[in-house]
Design an enzyme around this catalytic site. Sequence first.
Site: not given
Ligand code: L34
Length: 295
Positions: A53, A97, A120
Amino acid sequence: MTAQIIDGNQIAASIRAETAEEVRKLKARGVNPGLAVVLVGDNPASQVYVRNKGKACEEIGIFSETIHLPATASEAEVLELVGRLNNDPKFHGILVQLPLPKQIDETKVLFAMSPDKDVDGFHPVNVGKLLIGEPVFMPCTPAGVQQMLVRSGNSPEGKHVVVCGRSNIVGKPVAAILMQKRPGANATVTICHTGTRNMTEITRQADILIAAAGSPAFIKADMVKAGVVVIDVGVNRVDDPTRKSGFRLAGDVDFDAVKEKAAAISPVPGGVGPMTITMLMANTVKAAKMHSGLA
Ligand code: L34
């Protein structure tokens, strides 16, 4: 059938370019969009997401600060921090988060946030506005799912959307968004959850299946009909000794098997994850516009 791959990175890149343009315009008018990210504790997945982020903010030109509290932080400390951020004009958006360490009541923290900085979309006022069709900030993951469907040419309008999962972060809000009488929505929505008896019978009726069950490879090929469009919201870490990290990311969908039946499917990683971050950027810009009277 060779399924269309719904590429979250690619869709995210085009929305981020649009958002960066908005940021340039705002800056030209003297508004510098700012986001505060609160991370409590050392959950390794949360650390990755929060880092992603921060990087996205930098890329797009949004000012951001991550405030990291120790895993032992008290509820009072977190509430005090949120109160301070509510009153800090540098920040148009605040995000705490999730999940939070168990000594902290998440609901209390979300209620403490100023609704007009709640990028959010988790504050009850914003949840209520979304449900009645007057959204201010749509939760980032569900909003990202909607954009993936629309921008990949798989509009949910008139379709039967089946959502597996009823969380406050994904299942409930994605249902609320897609059932609205609006372009890019207007779907018939069914929610399945752990109390659902005949789940396969229901998921097989889906024109669009949204998997947000939080369990790796939960959706098997026999649970979908041929030609289904699948959005995989799962981000599960599963052990993989062949990787340096010792794990790999797996979605909630048995991707290799389901892709043989699906018309379109999103991968993990590179699907919903980058879209979640992108919609956060868009919400932060929206918040900055609202705060400065430009929206
Ligand atoms: N308050 N909490 C709050 N807001 C959110 O919107 C979230 N979420 C979920 C968990 N808790 C939260 C996220 O940010 C899930 N989430 C989230 C954000 C980013 C990614 C996955 C979940 C992400 O960047 N995923 C990448 C891979 C990352 C890695 O290498 O682990 C992808 O390509 O899926």
